[in-house]
Structures are given as structure tokens and as C-alpha cells.
Motif scaffolding. Structure first.
Motif, PDB file in Angstrom:
ATOM      1  N   ARG A 150       0.837  -1.206   0.000  1.00 50.09           N
ATOM      2  CA  ARG A 150       0.000   0.000   0.000  1.00 50.09           C
ATOM      3  C   ARG A 150       0.875   1.261   0.000  1.00 50.09           C
ATOM      4  O   ARG A 150       0.544   2.253  -0.652  1.00 50.09           O
ATOM      5  CB  ARG A 150      -0.942  -0.011   1.200  1.00 50.09           C
ATOM      6  N   SER A 151       1.970   1.206   0.726  1.00 50.52           N
ATOM      7  CA  SER A 151       2.892   2.345   0.740  1.00 50.52           C
ATOM      8  C   SER A 151       3.506   2.555  -0.633  1.00 50.52           C
ATOM      9  O   SER A 151       3.675   3.701  -1.084  1.00 50.52           O
ATOM     10  CB  SER A 151       3.998   2.114   1.780  1.00 50.52           C
ATOM     11  N   LYS A 163       0.996   4.242  -2.812  1.00 53.56           N
ATOM     12  CA  LYS A 163       0.887   5.665  -2.473  1.00 53.56           C
ATOM     13  C   LYS A 163       2.009   6.457  -3.126  1.00 53.56           C
ATOM     14  O   LYS A 163       1.779   7.544  -3.678  1.00 53.56           O
ATOM     15  CB  LYS A 163       0.923   5.852  -0.956  1.00 53.56           C
ATOM     16  N   TYR A 223      -7.157   4.606  -5.966  1.00 51.48           N
ATOM     17  CA  TYR A 223      -6.217   4.332  -4.875  1.00 51.48           C
ATOM     18  C   TYR A 223      -6.942   4.196  -3.534  1.00 51.48           C
ATOM     19  O   TYR A 223      -6.681   3.259  -2.767  1.00 51.48           O
ATOM     20  CB  TYR A 223      -5.170   5.444  -4.802  1.00 51.48           C
ATOM     21  N   HIS A 224      -7.858   5.108  -3.229  1.00 56.44           N
ATOM     22  CA  HIS A 224      -8.550   5.059  -1.939  1.00 56.44           C
ATOM     23  C   HIS A 224      -9.424   3.797  -1.827  1.00 56.44           C
ATOM     24  O   HIS A 224      -9.467   3.169  -0.766  1.00 56.44           O
ATOM     25  CB  HIS A 224      -9.385   6.315  -1.743  1.00 56.44           C
ATOM     26  N   THR A 244      -6.888   0.818  -1.331  1.00 59.07           N
ATOM     27  CA  THR A 244      -6.297   0.711   0.009  1.00 59.07           C
ATOM     28  C   THR A 244      -7.336   0.273   1.043  1.00 59.07           C
ATOM     29  O   THR A 244      -6.980  -0.329   2.056  1.00 59.07           O
ATOM     30  CB  THR A 244      -5.671   2.043   0.458  1.00 59.07           C
TER      31      THR A 244
END
Length: 232
Positions: A122-123, A126, A199-200, A203
Motif C-alpha cells: 500500500r505504501s 501511495k 487508490y482510496h 487501500t
């Protein structure tokens, strides 16, 4: 100009970052050449001068030749006997085919990946989104490279190896074909908010929402290149 040695020590993009430490020399060279192609730095139809490129990257010719052969196998380059390697040119029909295949495989695969992504993955996603935003604002020639990197970051947790490998190739080839087809006229077709919303949802592991948003994004890109009257 930075040498390959610098590239090994410091990853400037997500794709390099994910692969550093497990790549062979030829694989690292492949990544650099691929990036140059997606930035429009290598001219279509022009034979790659291997000795000059090897000197520029501060590598020997042998791993460079292995890298070029790898890119030829992936469909990024073409090869003609007695001439050498050059950047592949894509027809509109081939670009449409690439998007059609992505539509069949990518939405559900990224949705599944969202359900198993680790904190580190996930990082990485981002950071890929941040790089996409940075390219949009300050590095337009690197935008399509960053966009393909973002898609790859969302796929990274996907654990079905064959489909994963196929999708990575489709994403990279469609990015290369998109650049050739759009010829820099991409700004009007890009909506960064779509990437943010994907992305949101990703995640948060909202898999159905992820699949729907990814599908919508691919379809919009396809419509940009092929208005309905031309794609039927």
C-alpha cells in the motif's frame, strides 16, 4: 547523464524500487531502456546503436544485447537481421486490442490484489500515485511512464503469476502504443481524481468498487483514442 551504476544505487520510480536487489544487470538495463521509450527519448524506426548506448549507460555490450533481446521478446522492440533493434511502432488496431485485453483481465485482478495487499505494498502504491501527480504537474514527458507504474503498483500483490506477467506486458505495451498514438496530446484526457479514487478504494480493499473504477478508467482511455464511431 547518470550511469547505470547510479540507477542501481537509487531507484527514481516505483518499478525500479520494486525490482532492485533481484534484477540481473540485463534486467536493469531493460528497465532503463523501457523508461526511455515511454518518455519518448528513443526515435521510432531508428536502429539502436549498441556501442554508443552501452558507453552512455556505462555497461558492457554483452548485458546490453541481452537486455535488448529481452525487450524484443516482450514486444517492445523489433529486430531485423543485418540492421539490429529499433523501437516497435503500433497501429491503432493494435492499441485497441491491447485495451480490449486489459479490460478483460485488469479490473478483477487489481480488485483481487486490493484484498491481499500488505502495508508495504500500500505504501508503494501511495508513492506511485505521488509520482503520477508529480509527472502531471512537472514532468509531462514522464507521465505515461508514471501512469503505467501506478497500475503496476496496484497489481503487485496479485498472486496469480501467469495472469500477472501477461498484465504487466499489456500495461507496458499499451503505454508505449498510447504515446505513439496521442503524440503528446494527452492532457485533455487525463483525470487525476480518477487515480486518486481508485487508490482510496484499493487501500480500503473495496474490491467491487475497485473493479468498477478501473474498468471505467480503461474504457475512458479507449474512448479517447477511439471515439464510438471509429471503434465499432
Amino acid at each position: 547523464m547518470k550511469s547505470l551504476g547510479w540507477k542501481v544505487q537509487k531507484a527514481e520510480n516505483l518499478e525500479d524500487e520494486m525490482l532492485i536487489g533481484i534484477q540481473t544487470m540485463s534486467e536493469q538495463i531493460s528497465a532503463i531502456v523501457r523508461e526511455r521509450i515511454l518518455r519518448g527519448k528513443m526515435e521510432l524506426g531508428k536502429v539502436i546503436r549498441q556501442e554508443s548506448l552501452a558507453e552512455e549507460l556505462n555497461v558492457s555490450v554483452v548485458p546490453l544485447r541481452q537486455a535488448l533481446a529481452r525487450l524484443h521478446h516482450e514486444g517492445v522492440l523489433c529486430y531485423l537481421a543485418h540492421r539490429g533493434y529499433f523501437v516497435r511502432s503500433f497501429t491503432e488496431a493494435q492499441l485497441f486490442e491491447l485495451y480490449t485485453l486489459r479490460l478483460k483481465l485488469e479490473p478483477d485482478s487489481i480488485a483481487l490484489a486490493s484484498t491481499v495487499a500488505t502495508f508495504e505494498e500500500r505504501s508503494s502504491a501511495k508513492r506511485a500515485l505521488q509520482q503520477l501527480n508529480s509527472a502531471y504537474e512537472r514532468d509531462p514527458e514522464g507521465f505515461e511512464y508514471a501512469r503505467s507504474g501506478f497500475s503496476i503498483s496496484l497489481l503487485q500483490p496479485f498472486n496469480q503469476e501467469i495472469i500477472f506477467d501477461i498484465l504487466i506486458r499489456l500495461i507496458r505495451l499499451s503505454a508505449q502504443a498510447w504515446i505513439q498514438h496521442m503524440q503528446g496530446d494527452w492532457a485533455h484526457s487525463v483525470n487525476l481524481q480518477t487515480a486518486v479514487s481508485i487508490y482510496h478504494a484499493w487501500t480500503a480493499a473495496r474490491s467491487s468498487e475497485v473493479a468498477a473504477k478501473v474498468r471505467e478508467d480503461i474504457e475512458r482511455n479507449c474512448r479517447t483514442c477511439f471515439p464510438p464511431s471509429n471503434s465499432t
